[in-house]
Design an enzyme around this catalytic site. Structure first.
Site, PDB file in Angstrom:
ATOM      1  N   TYR A   1      24.262  -0.603  13.443  1.00  0.00           N
ATOM      2  CA  TYR A   1      25.038  -0.532  12.191  1.00  0.00           C
ATOM      3  C   TYR A   1      25.536   0.904  11.959  1.00  0.00           C
ATOM      4  O   TYR A   1      26.613   1.121  11.424  1.00  0.00           O
ATOM      5  CB  TYR A   1      24.199  -0.997  10.990  1.00  0.00           C
ATOM      6  CG  TYR A   1      24.317  -2.479  10.710  1.00  0.00           C
ATOM      7  CD1 TYR A   1      23.662  -3.420  11.491  1.00  0.00           C
ATOM      8  CD2 TYR A   1      25.105  -2.952   9.648  1.00  0.00           C
ATOM      9  CE1 TYR A   1      23.768  -4.779  11.231  1.00  0.00           C
ATOM     10  CE2 TYR A   1      25.204  -4.307   9.377  1.00  0.00           C
ATOM     11  CZ  TYR A   1      24.540  -5.219  10.176  1.00  0.00           C
ATOM     12  OH  TYR A   1      24.657  -6.561   9.911  1.00  0.00           O
TER      13      TYR A   1
ATOM     14  N   LYS B   1      10.775 -12.678  11.877  1.00  0.00           N
ATOM     15  CA  LYS B   1      11.917 -12.950  10.979  1.00  0.00           C
ATOM     16  C   LYS B   1      12.025 -11.871   9.907  1.00  0.00           C
ATOM     17  O   LYS B   1      13.117 -11.421   9.558  1.00  0.00           O
ATOM     18  CB  LYS B   1      11.736 -14.307  10.279  1.00  0.00           C
ATOM     19  CG  LYS B   1      12.083 -15.498  11.127  1.00  0.00           C
ATOM     20  CD  LYS B   1      12.016 -16.737  10.239  1.00  0.00           C
ATOM     21  CE  LYS B   1      12.350 -17.994  10.995  1.00  0.00           C
ATOM     22  NZ  LYS B   1      12.160 -19.193  10.176  1.00  0.00           N
TER      23      LYS B   1
ATOM     24  N   TYR C   1       5.199  -8.090  15.917  1.00  0.00           N
ATOM     25  CA  TYR C   1       5.340  -6.877  15.095  1.00  0.00           C
ATOM     26  C   TYR C   1       6.069  -5.789  15.881  1.00  0.00           C
ATOM     27  O   TYR C   1       7.090  -5.254  15.426  1.00  0.00           O
ATOM     28  CB  TYR C   1       3.944  -6.406  14.690  1.00  0.00           C
ATOM     29  CG  TYR C   1       3.922  -5.192  13.787  1.00  0.00           C
ATOM     30  CD1 TYR C   1       4.281  -5.288  12.444  1.00  0.00           C
ATOM     31  CD2 TYR C   1       3.501  -3.951  14.271  1.00  0.00           C
ATOM     32  CE1 TYR C   1       4.234  -4.169  11.615  1.00  0.00           C
ATOM     33  CE2 TYR C   1       3.441  -2.837  13.439  1.00  0.00           C
ATOM     34  CZ  TYR C   1       3.811  -2.957  12.111  1.00  0.00           C
ATOM     35  OH  TYR C   1       3.753  -1.849  11.292  1.00  0.00           O
TER      36      TYR C   1
ATOM     37  N   LYS D   1      25.986  -1.709   3.907  1.00  0.00           N
ATOM     38  CA  LYS D   1      27.405  -1.694   4.291  1.00  0.00           C
ATOM     39  C   LYS D   1      28.282  -2.001   3.075  1.00  0.00           C
ATOM     40  O   LYS D   1      29.284  -1.324   2.823  1.00  0.00           O
ATOM     41  CB  LYS D   1      27.615  -2.739   5.398  1.00  0.00           C
ATOM     42  CG  LYS D   1      28.999  -2.733   5.992  1.00  0.00           C
ATOM     43  CD  LYS D   1      29.063  -3.732   7.138  1.00  0.00           C
ATOM     44  CE  LYS D   1      30.512  -3.918   7.574  1.00  0.00           C
ATOM     45  NZ  LYS D   1      30.661  -5.079   8.444  1.00  0.00           N
TER      46      LYS D   1
ATOM     47  N   LEU E   1      10.624  -1.398   3.694  1.00  0.00           N
ATOM     48  CA  LEU E   1       9.211  -1.436   4.085  1.00  0.00           C
ATOM     49  C   LEU E   1       8.663  -2.855   4.187  1.00  0.00           C
ATOM     50  O   LEU E   1       7.512  -3.038   4.580  1.00  0.00           O
ATOM     51  CB  LEU E   1       8.357  -0.671   3.056  1.00  0.00           C
ATOM     52  CG  LEU E   1       8.213   0.836   3.223  1.00  0.00           C
ATOM     53  CD1 LEU E   1       9.526   1.558   2.948  1.00  0.00           C
ATOM     54  CD2 LEU E   1       7.148   1.372   2.285  1.00  0.00           C
TER      55      LEU E   1
ATOM     56  N   GLY F   1      23.296  -5.124   5.713  1.00  0.00           N
ATOM     57  CA  GLY F   1      24.485  -5.739   5.111  1.00  0.00           C
ATOM     58  C   GLY F   1      24.709  -5.194   3.707  1.00  0.00           C
ATOM     59  O   GLY F   1      25.838  -4.892   3.308  1.00  0.00           O
TER      60      GLY F   1
ATOM     61  N   PHE G   1       0.834  -1.211   0.000  1.00  0.00           N
ATOM     62  CA  PHE G   1       0.000   0.000   0.000  1.00  0.00           C
ATOM     63  C   PHE G   1       0.872   1.267   0.000  1.00  0.00           C
ATOM     64  O   PHE G   1       0.767   2.099  -0.913  1.00  0.00           O
ATOM     65  CB  PHE G   1      -0.940  -0.075   1.228  1.00  0.00           C
ATOM     66  CG  PHE G   1      -1.406   1.241   1.731  1.00  0.00           C
ATOM     67  CD1 PHE G   1      -2.094   2.122   0.910  1.00  0.00           C
ATOM     68  CD2 PHE G   1      -1.162   1.619   3.055  1.00  0.00           C
ATOM     69  CE1 PHE G   1      -2.537   3.354   1.391  1.00  0.00           C
ATOM     70  CE2 PHE G   1      -1.596   2.838   3.540  1.00  0.00           C
ATOM     71  CZ  PHE G   1      -2.275   3.713   2.706  1.00  0.00           C
TER      72      PHE G   1
END
Ligand code: NAD
Ligand code: UDP
Length: 324
Positions: free
Chosen positions: A161, A93, A147, A107, A75, A104, A15
């Site tokens: 990071y 996950k 969530y 980076k 997103l 990653g 959306f």
């Protein structure tokens, strides 16, 4: 130096993501949309497929992928409660492994990465309205935890990071957003109420309807996200993006009835566990640093959204889960 960038949007068929892709393509950027279509459908981005600066990759964000990009908008994540609670382990996950994969990539490519975080990081807030400095009250073992905690973990990863690897990041905390292309069966309050009103079905108010939300029109939210991505590197956020006008759910139901001219009745259903009682963003930081403030009223935004819902055939939409 060219100002045209190669930009990855994970969850780009959703959306919000599909509208973001549209806006970035219009600006001439080379856009890669990555999605596994769990909660969206190709019709959201079908009109972009023929464009030379748009590319679609069907891929699951939990798996690594090697792309060369300048910017990443992250997103990918089911966003409606019924969707993210359908397979909560997968939701967690997607947030955590999705963030690790995106970071990653950032980076490796020295790319800038923006995380689509959420007002859910504040849980059922005891401070009202919510400023970014508020740390929130989240139930870590409840049905929304997959969530809320997934998004909190993603924020922690983005910040680590940034501090440890000097990755150029941005974090936006998005409050309830609505507009055209919401999935008619996502179970969220605006899509439910409009669909129910147009189909003459009862409008389902969870609890007594006294709980509040603040609703931001999609286009203004996307403008805020782009401003944040393109803003100064010393402003990484988190920053709240949302419309500070607050409504009870009952007020919303009555407004939808008025604007659709529907004669649907209002019915009460049990309040879901851990449903936040109030939510309104303090957007002073976004106003100050991004010169961003929503102007579209709920009435105006709902009229555009209702018009879109009238234009589609809901039977052409596959409910992603039985939870609507
Ligand atoms: P949406 O469900 O329409 O979009 C999410 C997209 O991510 C979908 O296209 C879905 O297929 C995709 N996706 C889900 N899991 C994936 C995976 N494992 N791999 C690849 N793609 C995957 O929801 P939305 O409202 O457009 O939300 C977009 C983002 O904004 C989400 O991260 C959401 O948490 C965040 N957000 C939205 C709101 C809101 O009110 N709409 C509020 C706060 C935060
Ligand atoms: N809600 C409702 N009826 C519905 C769907 C939702 O009353 O058919 C309520 C829900 O309990 C919550 C609010 O509307 O208090 C917003 O729900 P939504 O799922 O849209 O988003 P979130 O709870 O994540 O803010």
């Amino acid at each position: 130096m060219s100002t045209i960038k190669r930009i990855l949007v994970t969850g780009g068929a959703g959306f919000i993501g599909s509208h973001l892709c549209e806006r970035l393509v219009e600006r001439g950027h080379d856009v890669i949309c990555l999605d596994n279509f769990f909660t969206s459908q190709k019709s959201n981005i079908a009109h972009l497929l023929e464009l030379p600066n748009f590319e679609l990759i069907r891929h699951d964000a939990t798996l690594p992928i090697f792309l060369e990009v300048d910017e990443i908008y992250n997103l990918a994540c089911p966003a409606a409660p019924g969707h993210y609670q359908f397979n909560p382990i997968k939701t967690m996950k997607t947030s955590v492994m999705g963030a690790i994969n995106v970071l990653g990539m950032a980076k490796r490519c020295r790319a800038k990465a923006l995380q689509a975080s959420t007002s859910e990081v504040y849980g059922d807030p005891e401070v009202h309205p919510q400023p970014e400095s508020y740390r929130g009250v989240v139930n870590p073992i409840g049905p929304r935890a997959c969530y809320d905690e997934g998004k909190r973990a993603a924020e922690a990863l983005f910040m680590d990071y940034h501090r440890q690897n000097a990755i150029n990041i941005r974090i936006v905390r998005i409050f309830n957003t609505y507009g055209p292309r919401m999935h008619p069966y996502d179970g969220r309050v605006i899509s439910n109420f409009i669909r129910q009103a147009l189909e003459g079905e009862p409008i389902t108010i969870f609890g007594d309807g006294a709980q509040t939300r603040s609703f931001c029109y999609r286009d203004e939210l996307v403008e805020g996200m782009i401003r944040m991505m393109e803003g100064p590197d010393d402003f990484v956020g988190p920053v709240n993006l949302g419309n500070p006008e607050e409504f009870t759910i009952r007020e919303l139901a009555e407004l939808v009835l008025e604007l659709t001219g529907s004669r649907s009745e209002l019915v009460q259903r049990p309040l879901p566990e851990d449903d936040p009682m109030q939510r309104r963003p303090d957007i002073s930081l976004a106003e100050r640093r991004l010169d961003w403030r929503p102007k579209v009223s709920l009435r105006e935004g709902l009229l555009k959204t209702i018009e879109w819902f009238r234009s589609i055939d809901p039977s052409g939409y596959r409910p992603p889960t039985p939870n609507y």
